[in-house]
Write a protein that holds these residues in place. Structure first.
Motif, PDB file in Angstrom:
ATOM      1  N   PRO A 118     -40.471 -28.504  -2.955  1.00 28.59           N
ATOM      2  CA  PRO A 118     -40.600 -29.720  -3.866  1.00 28.59           C
ATOM      3  C   PRO A 118     -42.682 -28.752  -4.521  1.00 28.59           C
ATOM      4  CG  PRO A 118     -40.473 -31.079  -1.672  1.00 28.59           C
ATOM      5  CD  PRO A 118     -39.913 -29.558  -2.094  1.00 28.59           C
ATOM      6  N   VAL A 119     -43.253 -29.671  -5.286  1.00 25.11           N
ATOM      7  CA  VAL A 119     -44.142 -29.075  -6.470  1.00 25.11           C
ATOM      8  C   VAL A 119     -44.778 -30.457  -5.237  1.00 25.11           C
ATOM      9  CG1 VAL A 119     -44.047 -30.640  -8.566  1.00 25.11           C
ATOM     10  CG2 VAL A 119     -45.084 -28.688  -8.332  1.00 25.11           C
ATOM     11  N   LEU A 151     -36.321 -27.571 -14.212  1.00 27.50           N
ATOM     12  CA  LEU A 151     -36.966 -27.170 -15.476  1.00 27.50           C
ATOM     13  C   LEU A 151     -37.542 -28.744 -14.961  1.00 27.50           C
ATOM     14  CD1 LEU A 151     -34.289 -26.773 -18.465  1.00 27.50           C
ATOM     15  CD2 LEU A 151     -36.175 -25.822 -17.796  1.00 27.50           C
ATOM     16  N   PRO A 152     -36.779 -30.273 -14.410  1.00 26.03           N
ATOM     17  CA  PRO A 152     -38.342 -31.330 -13.800  1.00 26.03           C
ATOM     18  C   PRO A 152     -39.013 -30.387 -13.087  1.00 26.03           C
ATOM     19  CG  PRO A 152     -35.790 -31.309 -13.953  1.00 26.03           C
ATOM     20  CD  PRO A 152     -35.583 -29.950 -13.917  1.00 26.03           C
ATOM     21  N   GLY A 175     -33.360 -15.379 -14.392  1.00 21.54           N
ATOM     22  CA  GLY A 175     -32.870 -15.484 -15.300  1.00 21.54           C
ATOM     23  C   GLY A 175     -33.290 -16.044 -16.687  1.00 21.54           C
ATOM     24  N   VAL A 176     -34.666 -15.429 -17.452  1.00 17.89           N
ATOM     25  CA  VAL A 176     -35.969 -15.967 -18.148  1.00 17.89           C
ATOM     26  C   VAL A 176     -34.248 -14.198 -19.268  1.00 17.89           C
ATOM     27  CG1 VAL A 176     -37.260 -15.413 -19.524  1.00 17.89           C
ATOM     28  CG2 VAL A 176     -37.352 -16.236 -16.831  1.00 17.89           C
ATOM     29  N   SER A 177     -34.278 -15.101 -20.452  1.00 14.45           N
ATOM     30  CA  SER A 177     -34.097 -14.502 -21.618  1.00 14.45           C
ATOM     31  C   SER A 177     -33.932 -15.569 -22.450  1.00 14.45           C
ATOM     32  CB  SER A 177     -32.042 -14.205 -20.674  1.00 14.45           C
ATOM     33  OG  SER A 177     -31.753 -15.575 -21.171  1.00 14.45           O
ATOM     34  N   ARG A 178     -33.272 -14.892 -23.265  1.00 11.96           N
ATOM     35  CA  ARG A 178     -33.286 -14.731 -25.005  1.00 11.96           C
ATOM     36  C   ARG A 178     -33.164 -16.913 -25.097  1.00 11.96           C
ATOM     37  NH1 ARG A 178     -32.421 -10.740 -29.590  1.00 11.96           N
ATOM     38  NH2 ARG A 178     -32.874  -8.794 -28.404  1.00 11.96           N
ATOM     39  N   THR A 179     -31.617 -16.612 -23.871  1.00  8.99           N
ATOM     40  CA  THR A 179     -30.966 -17.818 -24.368  1.00  8.99           C
ATOM     41  C   THR A 179     -31.590 -18.827 -23.727  1.00  8.99           C
ATOM     42  OG1 THR A 179     -29.513 -16.668 -22.253  1.00  8.99           O
ATOM     43  CG2 THR A 179     -29.128 -17.033 -24.367  1.00  8.99           C
ATOM     44  N   THR A 180     -32.297 -18.590 -22.539  1.00  8.89           N
ATOM     45  CA  THR A 180     -33.149 -20.053 -21.618  1.00  8.89           C
ATOM     46  C   THR A 180     -34.682 -19.861 -22.128  1.00  8.89           C
ATOM     47  OG1 THR A 180     -33.847 -18.410 -20.079  1.00  8.89           O
ATOM     48  CG2 THR A 180     -31.818 -19.223 -19.671  1.00  8.89           C
ATOM     49  N   ILE A 181     -35.304 -19.052 -22.603  1.00  8.40           N
ATOM     50  CA  ILE A 181     -36.860 -18.748 -22.859  1.00  8.40           C
ATOM     51  C   ILE A 181     -37.682 -19.973 -23.436  1.00  8.40           C
ATOM     52  CG2 ILE A 181     -37.312 -17.460 -24.802  1.00  8.40           C
ATOM     53  CD1 ILE A 181     -39.940 -16.330 -23.017  1.00  8.40           C
ATOM     54  N   GLU A 182     -36.785 -20.903 -24.741  1.00  6.62           N
ATOM     55  CA  GLU A 182     -36.842 -21.909 -25.093  1.00  6.62           C
ATOM     56  C   GLU A 182     -36.931 -23.143 -24.283  1.00  6.62           C
ATOM     57  OE1 GLU A 182     -36.423 -21.340 -29.841  1.00  6.62           O
ATOM     58  OE2 GLU A 182     -34.540 -20.428 -28.822  1.00  6.62           O
ATOM     59  N   ARG A 183     -36.222 -22.883 -23.651  1.00  8.98           N
ATOM     60  CA  ARG A 183     -35.884 -24.912 -22.318  1.00  8.98           C
ATOM     61  C   ARG A 183     -37.536 -25.036 -21.916  1.00  8.98           C
ATOM     62  NH1 ARG A 183     -30.564 -24.319 -20.282  1.00  8.98           N
ATOM     63  NH2 ARG A 183     -30.619 -22.196 -20.948  1.00  8.98           N
ATOM     64  N   ILE A 184     -37.265 -23.259 -20.982  1.00 10.50           N
ATOM     65  CA  ILE A 184     -38.411 -23.206 -20.183  1.00 10.50           C
ATOM     66  C   ILE A 184     -39.877 -23.571 -20.576  1.00 10.50           C
ATOM     67  CG2 ILE A 184     -39.259 -21.398 -18.338  1.00 10.50           C
ATOM     68  CD1 ILE A 184     -36.376 -19.961 -18.729  1.00 10.50           C
ATOM     69  N   ALA A 189     -44.066 -24.299 -19.185  1.00  7.81           N
ATOM     70  CA  ALA A 189     -44.283 -22.662 -18.519  1.00  7.81           C
ATOM     71  C   ALA A 189     -45.290 -22.037 -19.644  1.00  7.81           C
ATOM     72  CB  ALA A 189     -42.776 -21.627 -17.747  1.00  7.81           C
ATOM     73  N   ASN A 190     -45.957 -21.052 -19.752  1.00  8.36           N
ATOM     74  CA  ASN A 190     -46.263 -20.210 -20.355  1.00  8.36           C
ATOM     75  C   ASN A 190     -46.262 -19.063 -19.541  1.00  8.36           C
ATOM     76  OD1 ASN A 190     -48.512 -21.438 -18.736  1.00  8.36           O
ATOM     77  ND2 ASN A 190     -50.145 -19.809 -19.399  1.00  8.36           N
ATOM     78  N   VAL A 191     -45.819 -18.565 -18.339  1.00 10.31           N
ATOM     79  CA  VAL A 191     -45.842 -17.319 -18.125  1.00 10.31           C
ATOM     80  C   VAL A 191     -44.645 -17.267 -17.774  1.00 10.31           C
ATOM     81  CG1 VAL A 191     -46.677 -15.491 -17.019  1.00 10.31           C
ATOM     82  CG2 VAL A 191     -48.710 -17.398 -16.979  1.00 10.31           C
ATOM     83  N   PHE A 192     -43.815 -16.094 -18.236  1.00  5.57           N
ATOM     84  CA  PHE A 192     -42.482 -15.587 -17.689  1.00  5.57           C
ATOM     85  C   PHE A 192     -41.648 -14.159 -17.470  1.00  5.57           C
ATOM     86  CE2 PHE A 192     -43.227 -18.435 -22.303  1.00  5.57           C
ATOM     87  CZ  PHE A 192     -42.890 -19.638 -21.187  1.00  5.57           C
ATOM     88  N   VAL A 193     -41.497 -14.000 -16.552  1.00  3.36           N
ATOM     89  CA  VAL A 193     -40.901 -12.756 -15.562  1.00  3.36           C
ATOM     90  C   VAL A 193     -40.057 -12.604 -16.506  1.00  3.36           C
ATOM     91  CG1 VAL A 193     -40.494 -11.810 -13.479  1.00  3.36           C
ATOM     92  CG2 VAL A 193     -43.014 -13.577 -13.942  1.00  3.36           C
ATOM     93  N   ALA A 194     -39.525 -11.302 -17.185  1.00  5.04           N
ATOM     94  CA  ALA A 194     -38.430 -11.083 -17.382  1.00  5.04           C
ATOM     95  C   ALA A 194     -37.665  -9.869 -16.666  1.00  5.04           C
ATOM     96  CB  ALA A 194     -37.900 -11.183 -18.797  1.00  5.04           C
ATOM     97  N   GLY A 195     -36.727  -9.828 -15.958  1.00  2.60           N
ATOM     98  CA  GLY A 195     -36.409  -8.516 -15.425  1.00  2.60           C
ATOM     99  C   GLY A 195     -35.227  -7.764 -16.086  1.00  2.60           C
ATOM    100  N   SER A 196     -33.748  -8.513 -16.109  1.00  2.00           N
ATOM    101  CA  SER A 196     -33.003  -7.457 -16.729  1.00  2.00           C
ATOM    102  C   SER A 196     -32.694  -7.677 -17.661  1.00  2.00           C
ATOM    103  CB  SER A 196     -31.666  -7.542 -15.859  1.00  2.00           C
ATOM    104  OG  SER A 196     -31.719  -9.513 -15.486  1.00  2.00           O
ATOM    105  N   ALA A 197     -33.273  -8.772 -18.195  1.00  2.00           N
ATOM    106  CA  ALA A 197     -33.391  -9.059 -20.157  1.00  2.00           C
ATOM    107  C   ALA A 197     -34.265  -7.307 -21.010  1.00  2.00           C
ATOM    108  CB  ALA A 197     -33.995 -10.884 -20.124  1.00  2.00           C
ATOM    109  N   VAL A 198     -35.098  -7.217 -19.660  1.00  2.00           N
ATOM    110  CA  VAL A 198     -36.401  -6.404 -20.797  1.00  2.00           C
ATOM    111  C   VAL A 198     -35.939  -4.876 -20.791  1.00  2.00           C
ATOM    112  CG1 VAL A 198     -38.569  -5.608 -21.007  1.00  2.00           C
ATOM    113  CG2 VAL A 198     -38.636  -7.827 -20.625  1.00  2.00           C
ATOM    114  N   TYR A 199     -34.971  -4.888 -19.209  1.00  2.00           N
ATOM    115  CA  TYR A 199     -35.053  -3.269 -19.040  1.00  2.00           C
ATOM    116  C   TYR A 199     -33.283  -3.020 -19.284  1.00  2.00           C
ATOM    117  CZ  TYR A 199     -39.816  -2.112 -17.225  1.00  2.00           C
ATOM    118  OH  TYR A 199     -40.795  -1.838 -17.031  1.00  2.00           O
TER     119      TYR A 199
END
Length: 222
Positions: A118-119, A151-152, A175-184, A189-199
């Motif tokens: 928990p945060v 997300l909450p 799990g950051v990708s084109r399909t999830t980034i807008e909801r995130i 959030a303002n900093v997005f780590v994307a691994g497999s989506a980019v490479y």
């Protein structure tokens, strides 16, 4: 608070890291995962490799330490020139002291939370850090699918940061990708780590720009 795209080199070719850092030169930071096979069930790279990556990387390096005893080991990554050093709340004995030491050494201090952590216990300490990393998969391996239940937590973190009037970045990793980034992004959030989506994309540089455009399209990002 701008949108930052930090591709994870966990999905890069480890025999060609310098080349694969060049491929993401249009990103904001290169996200480097350090895993010790104790805190997480995987072993990646350590300080000596990160030291060299700092020297050859065209963009600043954002290190994510998935290791035990970060109180002892994290300052070395700041000394090596990492622009941002993130350690896990679950592993640190004295998180505020460590964050202050990282800042003293010239790095941005990041605090990472696993999906089930928990945060709330850390909201009073937000002024001591520069970034909160909310893991959106279980740390240890790339290519996992996004955990919607985080997300909450992102929303609550961003609300607390805004209420306190702080300039603390909220990073998401997993799990950051084109399909999830807008909801995130919409969650705050303002900093997005994307691994497999980019490479995994045919054109990593274009994929970075696509992710940036999508994240910027949400009201929260302005």
């Amino acid at each position: 608070m701008g949108v930052l795209i930090n591709p994870s080199i966990l999905s890069a070719d480890f025999a060609n890291l310098e080349r694969d850092l060049g491929v993401i030169a249009n990103a904001d930071y290169a996200h480097v995962d350090v895993m010790d096979n104790h805190f997480v069930p995987n072993l990646t790279i350590g300080l000596s490799v990160v030291e060299r990556l700092v020297q050859v990387c065209p963009i600043p390096i954002d290190t994510h330490l998935m290791i035990e005893n970060p109180d002892r080991w994290a300052p070395g990554f700041a000394e090596a020139g990492a622009a941002s050093v993130t350690f896990h709340a679950e592993a640190a004995q004295a998180p505020v002291r460590l964050a202050r030491e990282l800042r003293r050494l010239g790095a941005r201090a990041g605090l990472a939370l696993k999906p089930a952590t928990p945060v709330e216990p850390f909201l009073d300490l937000l002024s001591e850090i520069d970034m909160l990393l909310v893991m959106t998969v279980e740390p240890g391996f790339g290519g996992q699918s996004f955990i919607e239940g985080t997300l909450p937590k992102i929303r609550r973190a961003r609300a607390a940061i805004s209420e306190a009037g702080l300039d603390v970045w909220v990073q998401v990793d997993g799990g950051v990708s084109r399909t999830t980034i807008e909801r995130i992004a919409d969650a705050g959030a303002n900093v997005f780590v994307a691994g497999s989506a980019v490479y995994g994309a045919d054109n990593p540089a274009a994929e970075i720009e696509s992710l940036r455009t999508l994240a910027n399209a949400t009201p929260h990002s302005h």
